[in-house]
Design a protein around this motif. Sequence first.
Motif, mmCIF file in Angstrom:
data_model
loop_
_atom_site.group_PDB
_atom_site.id
_atom_site.type_symbol
_atom_site.label_atom_id
_atom_site.label_comp_id
_atom_site.label_asym_id
_atom_site.label_seq_id
_atom_site.Cartn_x
_atom_site.Cartn_y
_atom_site.Cartn_z
ATOM 1 N N GLY A 196 14.475 12.566 36.322
ATOM 2 C CA GLY A 196 13.255 12.404 35.546
ATOM 3 C C GLY A 196 12.194 11.559 36.199
ATOM 4 N N GLU B 28 7.789 10.912 34.223
ATOM 5 C CA GLU B 28 8.696 11.840 33.544
ATOM 6 C C GLU B 28 7.918 13.032 32.988
ATOM 7 N N GLN C 65 8.700 17.053 33.629
ATOM 8 C CA GLN C 65 8.820 18.051 32.559
ATOM 9 C C GLN C 65 7.794 19.172 32.733
#
Length: 287
Positions: free
Chosen positions: A203, A214, A218
Amino acid sequence: MKETELWQALAATGDNLYDFAWLDETGSCFHRFQPCANCHNGYSVAKLFIATAVGLLWADGKLSLDDPVERFFPTNTRWRQVLIRHLLTHTSGIAEGFLDIDNDDLSRYPSDDYLSIVFAQPLPFAPGTHEQYSDAVFYLLARIVEQVQGQPADDFLADRLFRPMGFGETAWSCCPQHHPIGGTGFYAGAQDVAKLGALYLNGGVYQGRRLLSEKWVQTALQNQYELHPLGHGDWIGKLGMCGQGVAFSPQRKAAAAWHAFDTEGKTELLLRVLGELPENTVLTKTL
């Protein structure tokens, strides 16, 4: 599993491997399958590094994925509707791949100004409607990173990632005007390339230190910004020409990278070996 068992399984694929690195929660291991240099060309694996540089600037608030190319190179209005996100997904509107320095006869390029070569290319498709893989759009992204940051993309990555992550020797192929090509030509050892896989696996954190947001991790995964499922198990990563790769597996909590000269499609067998490893595989150190 012991290291030697994995090396034997990978060697049995017949892939012409040079080096392979594995990182998991217990540490790391590295193997050379034949006498070879410390650094190898990862070819298109370079694109994931450039995409990561874009992610760093995005998290810093220095650019938006909806920024048009014209913001950074305002003299070229033809690219007004081409956005950063289009470059990251190879949907800029070009109809063919080009600026492939690994295969092209560079002496036949019309100019030493590679940026002018990119901007002279026709855009027959509306941005976002047609996917055409090309090294050229990642050269453009590397130039955008340089335009925003005020330093070449390779220096920026060295400052923000390579030195903090303890990379060894690295090098980048550059155009005649000394700008990193971006879409190919990143040279490193597998033990360092695997660190990028570990960074995305965790992450954006490497060895307890946050280096990448992070939210970017994503976003990159959701939009497949040079990160794709590799077809075996849950491995996600980026492959390069002639058998290069970097990948990570959330189930196995591991990252891997390798270099090879594969002209027979044996990398598919290597991916199958990785995909068939048991979940939560940890490599036991051998003496």
